[in-house]
Design a protein around this motif. Sequence first.
Motif, short mmCIF file in Angstrom:
data_model
loop_
_atom_site.label_atom_id
_atom_site.label_comp_id
_atom_site.label_asym_id
_atom_site.label_seq_id
_atom_site.Cartn_x
_atom_site.Cartn_y
_atom_site.Cartn_z
N THR A 1 0.86 -1.09 0.16
CA THR A 1 0.01 0.07 0.17
C THR A 1 1.09 1.19 0.14
N VAL A 2 0.58 2.14 -0.87
CA VAL A 2 1.34 3.38 -1.01
C VAL A 2 0.66 4.70 -0.74
N PHE A 3 1.20 5.39 -0.35
CA PHE A 3 0.47 6.71 -0.02
C PHE A 3 1.26 8.16 -0.73
N ALA A 4 0.33 9.00 -1.07
CA ALA A 4 1.08 10.32 -1.81
C ALA A 4 0.50 11.37 -1.29
N GLY A 5 1.14 12.49 -1.04
CA GLY A 5 0.58 13.84 -0.76
C GLY A 5 1.03 14.65 -2.03
N TRP A 6 -0.17 15.48 -2.49
CA TRP A 6 0.01 16.26 -3.75
C TRP A 6 -0.66 17.70 -3.65
N LYS A 7 -0.41 18.66 -4.43
CA LYS A 7 -1.11 19.73 -4.43
C LYS A 7 -0.85 20.32 -5.93
N ILE A 8 -1.74 21.40 -6.17
CA ILE A 8 -1.72 21.98 -7.62
C ILE A 8 -0.52 22.67 -7.82
N ALA A 9 0.14 22.53 -8.86
CA ALA A 9 1.34 23.42 -8.97
C ALA A 9 1.10 24.46 -10.17
N GLN B 1 2.48 16.50 -17.14
CA GLN B 1 1.30 16.29 -17.80
C GLN B 1 0.05 16.85 -17.23
N TYR B 2 -0.18 16.95 -15.85
CA TYR B 2 -1.48 17.46 -15.16
C TYR B 2 -1.14 18.78 -14.21
N GLY B 3 -0.27 19.12 -14.29
CA GLY B 3 0.08 20.63 -13.31
C GLY B 3 -0.28 20.14 -11.81
N VAL B 4 0.39 18.85 -11.43
CA VAL B 4 0.09 18.31 -10.04
C VAL B 4 1.61 18.07 -9.42
N ASP B 5 1.70 18.79 -8.39
CA ASP B 5 3.04 18.49 -7.86
C ASP B 5 3.04 17.35 -6.92
N VAL B 6 3.61 16.28 -6.89
CA VAL B 6 3.70 15.05 -5.90
C VAL B 6 4.46 15.42 -4.83
N VAL B 7 4.20 15.76 -3.73
CA VAL B 7 5.37 16.46 -2.64
C VAL B 7 6.10 15.33 -1.94
#
Length: 303
Positions: free
Chosen positions: A89-97, A165-171
Motif C-alpha cells: 500500500t502506497v500513499f502520496a501527498g500532492w497539490k496543484i502546481a 502532464q497534469y500540473g500536479v506537484d507530488v510532494v
Amino acid sequence: MKKNTLSLVVGILLVIVFAFLLFSFQVRQTQVAVVTQFGKFSAPQTQPGLYFKLPWPIQQVYKFENRLQNFEKKFEQTPTKDSRIILITVFAGWKIADPAKFLTSFDGDAAKAEEKLENLIRTAKNGVIGQYDFADLVSADPKTLKFDEIEKKMLEAVQPLAKEQYGVDVVLLGIKQLGLPENVTTKVFARMKAERERLVKQLTSEGEKEAAIIRAEAKQKREEIIAEARGKAEIIRGEGDREAAKSFAVFKQEPDLAIFLLRLKALEASLKDRSTLILDQQTPPFDMLSGGGWEANDKKGNK
C-alpha cells in the motif's frame, strides 16, 4: 423628500456593492485561481489577495484547493526482482502546481486527478519494486531494508510526469503497509523460524564452548591454589616439627618445668573469655591455685 433621498443612497450603495462583487474576486490563503476570458486562459492567480475581473460571460474564475491532499491506494500485488509476490500500500501527498493545466486536464475535479495519479504511481511502484529483491523489503535484519531508497526512486519517477502532464506537484510518496500472500507468508515464517533456530544453535554452541573454557581455567586455578596451600602447609608443618623437637629437648632436661608450663598453659586456656569455673582444687591444673602444685613440685624438687 428625505425618504426618497435615503432610498436613493441605499440603492446607490447596493449598486456599488453589486458592482464590486461583479468585478472582483478573492483568492484565499488555501486556494489558487484561474481566470478565463471567453473560454481561454487569461491569468492564473496563485497568491492570496483581492483581484479584479470582467463580469461573466466575458471572464470566469475557477478556484481550487491548494493545500496538500492525501492520496492512498489499497493493497496491490507487486512482483519483486526475484519473482516474489508482495502486497503493498502506497500513499502520496500532492497539490496543484499549475492551475491552468489542472483545469484543462481534469476540469478542476480532484477525483479525476487522483485516478490519473493512481496510474502514474502504480507504474512507478511496479517499476521500482521490480528492481529490488524480496530481502530488500522483508528481512529480520533492519540494516538490509531499503525502504528509503525505494520511496525516493518512486517519487523521482512520478514527480516530473505529474507536474508536466497534469500540473500536479507530488510532494511526498511512500510505502504505508507491506503484506504477503498467505502462501508466501507461510514460507517466510518458516524461513525466519529456521534462521532463528540456527541462530539459537550457534549461540548455544558458542556459550557451551565459552563455559568449557571457563570451567577448565577455574579447575586449573583451583589445582594451583591447592598445590600452593599444600606447599605452605608442609613448610609450616616442618617448622612446627623443628620447634617441637627443640622444645622436647629442653623439656627432657627439665621435665618438672615442662609439666608446670603445660599445666599453666592449660589453666590459662580454661580461664579465657572471663570464664567462671567451679572445680576441685586438687584436680590438676587447678591445684596450682591453692599452692598444691608448687608444694608438690617443691617436694619433688627436694627429693
